[in-house]
Design an enzyme around this catalytic site. Sequence first.
Site, PDB file in Angstrom:
ATOM      1  N   GLY A  65       1.598  -0.323  -4.920  1.00 59.98           N
ATOM      2  CA  GLY A  65       0.384  -1.130  -5.049  1.00 59.98           C
ATOM      3  C   GLY A  65      -0.310  -0.822  -6.352  1.00 59.98           C
ATOM      4  O   GLY A  65      -0.607   0.342  -6.635  1.00 59.98           O
ATOM      5  N   ASN A 106      -1.680   1.985   5.532  1.00 62.06           N
ATOM      6  CA  ASN A 106      -0.559   1.202   5.018  1.00 62.06           C
ATOM      7  C   ASN A 106      -0.023   0.372   6.177  1.00 62.06           C
ATOM      8  O   ASN A 106       0.361   0.923   7.201  1.00 62.06           O
ATOM      9  CB  ASN A 106       0.518   2.153   4.477  1.00 62.06           C
ATOM     10  CG  ASN A 106       1.780   1.420   4.034  1.00 62.06           C
ATOM     11  OD1 ASN A 106       2.856   1.996   3.994  1.00 62.06           O
ATOM     12  ND2 ASN A 106       1.678   0.151   3.681  1.00 62.06           N
ATOM     13  N   CYS A 145       0.813  -1.218   0.000  1.00 65.17           N
ATOM     14  CA  CYS A 145       0.000   0.000   0.000  1.00 65.17           C
ATOM     15  C   CYS A 145       0.843   1.264   0.000  1.00 65.17           C
ATOM     16  O   CYS A 145       1.950   1.291   0.511  1.00 65.17           O
ATOM     17  CB  CYS A 145      -0.869   0.080   1.254  1.00 65.17           C
ATOM     18  SG  CYS A 145      -2.103  -1.182   1.347  1.00 65.17           S
TER      19      CYS A 145
END
Length: 490
Positions: free
Chosen positions: A45, A120, A19
Site C-alpha cells: 500500500g 488488513n 494494506c
Amino acid sequence: MNCTHPFIDLSGDKLREECGVFGVINAADAAAATALGLHALQHRGQEAAGITSYDGQEFYSRRGLGHVAENFSTPEAIGELPGFMAGGHVRYSTTGGSGLRNVQPLFADLASGGFAVAHNGNISNAQTLRNELVRHGAIFQSTSDTEVIIHLVATSRYPTMIDRLIDALRLVEGAYSLIVMTPEGMIGCRDPLGIRPLVMGKMGDAVAFASETVAFDVVGAEFVREVEPGELIRVDFDGKIESIHPFGKHQPRPCIFEHVYFSRPDSIFANRSVYAARKAIGEQLAIESPVDADLVVPVPDSGVPAAIGYAHQSGVPFELGIIRSHYVGRTFIQPSDGARHSGVKRKHNANRSLVAGKRIVLIDDSIVRGTTSMKIVEMMREAGASEVHFRVASPPTAHSCFYGVDTPERAKLLAARMEVEPMREFIKADSLAFVSIDGLYRAVGAKDRNAKCPQFCDACFTGDYPTSLTDLATSESKSAQLTFADHKAA
Ligand code: SF4
C-alpha cells in the site's frame, strides 16, 4: 489502442493488495522498528501510512498521505511517537476512501482506555453493521470499514477488553488481520479462515506482528510462526503471550493470490517460500502450455520468478527482453482511475537487440483488464519479435475480490467478459494460456483444488467465496428491487 511511446508502465493493471500492518511490543525503539517494518511492506500500500505508539501513559499517533519514507524517516517524526509499543499500517484504499481520516491505525478513547487498531482486509458486512450502529446512535469519524470494529467493541457489554473484542469479531464477516493496542498490551489476530496473512516474530524480549515475514528480516526479528486462522495472540507488558481460539475450527482459506503476486518473493507465506512457489507455478505453466520459442521473457518485476521456472522446465533460455528504468519518475499509485492514467510513468522498454527476429514467450503473473498485456505484446512486436506467446502464472481472473484487494468491478475484468481465444485476439498475441487452478494448487504445495475441499481462497478465479457477502447481497437485492420498480413504472 496505439503504443505511441517505447517506454510504458506495466504496473497499472494489477490487483492491488490494499494494506500492510506491523506492530511491536516491549521494544525500546518501537516506533522506529515499526517504521522500518512498514517500509518493508510498502508494496502492500503506497497511498498512506500511519503509526500509533504507547508509552504506558498516553497513545501518540502520526499519520500521513504518501510513502513510509515521506512520513517517518526523520528523527523528529519518530520522536513524536515515544514508548515501548507501536503499531502501524500502510494503505491503498479499498473500502472507505483515500482521505486522511481513513488512514490507520484508527484510535478511540473508550470507557476502558485507549484503543488503536490497524486492519488488513475487508469486512464484507461492514455497511450492514454500520447502518445498525448508526440507528442506535453511533457517530462515525471515518468511512473505513475498520471503524465498525471500534464501535462494536465500545458497545459490547462484556467486562474485559479481550472479551469485548471477541464479541465484536463474532459479528464481523469477511477478512481481517488486526493489530490492536490497548493499555493492557497488544493483540494480533486473524479472521477464522485466515484469508489475509499475519505472522509473529521475536526481537529479543520484544514480540512483533507483521503482514509478511520480510518485515522481520528488515528489522532483525526472528520469524516464529504464522498467527493461525481464527487465533488471537495477546501479549502484555510483562512479555506474557497467550493464544486464544474463540471461533472454533474451520478449514483455513488463505488468499492464494499472496503466492501469485501480493507478497514479496522473499517472504514465507502459508509455510512456503513465495519465490519457490512462483518458480513452481512457472514450471507448471511450461508443463501445461509448452510452446516452440527462442526466449522466455518476464514482464518485470512480478513475472520474473515464474519466467525462471518456465525457462527451467522448458529448456528455453530466460532473457530480460523488457528493461525497467529505475529513474523515470516516481511510481505513485493513485486510487482513482483518472489519476492512475494521468500519472502513468513510462518506465519499461523493450530490449530491442535481444528480441528482434525472435519467438518470445512472455510471462506475467496475471491479466486483469488486459489493456497492459495488449501494450506489452505490441511493444514486443514493435521491437521486432517474430512471434509473441503470452503465458499467465495464474488462472483467468474472472471475479472481483471482496476481502481487501482492489479489483476492478467484474465487468472490467477481461476474463469475466470473454473466453481465452477472444482474450488472445484482444491482446493480439500469437497464443495465450493460463496455468490451471489445479496446477496452481500443486505449485503452491497443496493438493488439487478438488482433491479435498479448497485449501485457499481462490474466489477471484473460481467465484467460490468462502464467506457470506452480506453487503453485496443487500446492494444486489436493492438494485434488483429498483430494476423491478423501474420496469413496473415503465
Ligand atoms: Fe485473494 Fe482472490 Fe480470495 Fe481476494 S478473492 S482473497 S484476491 S484469492
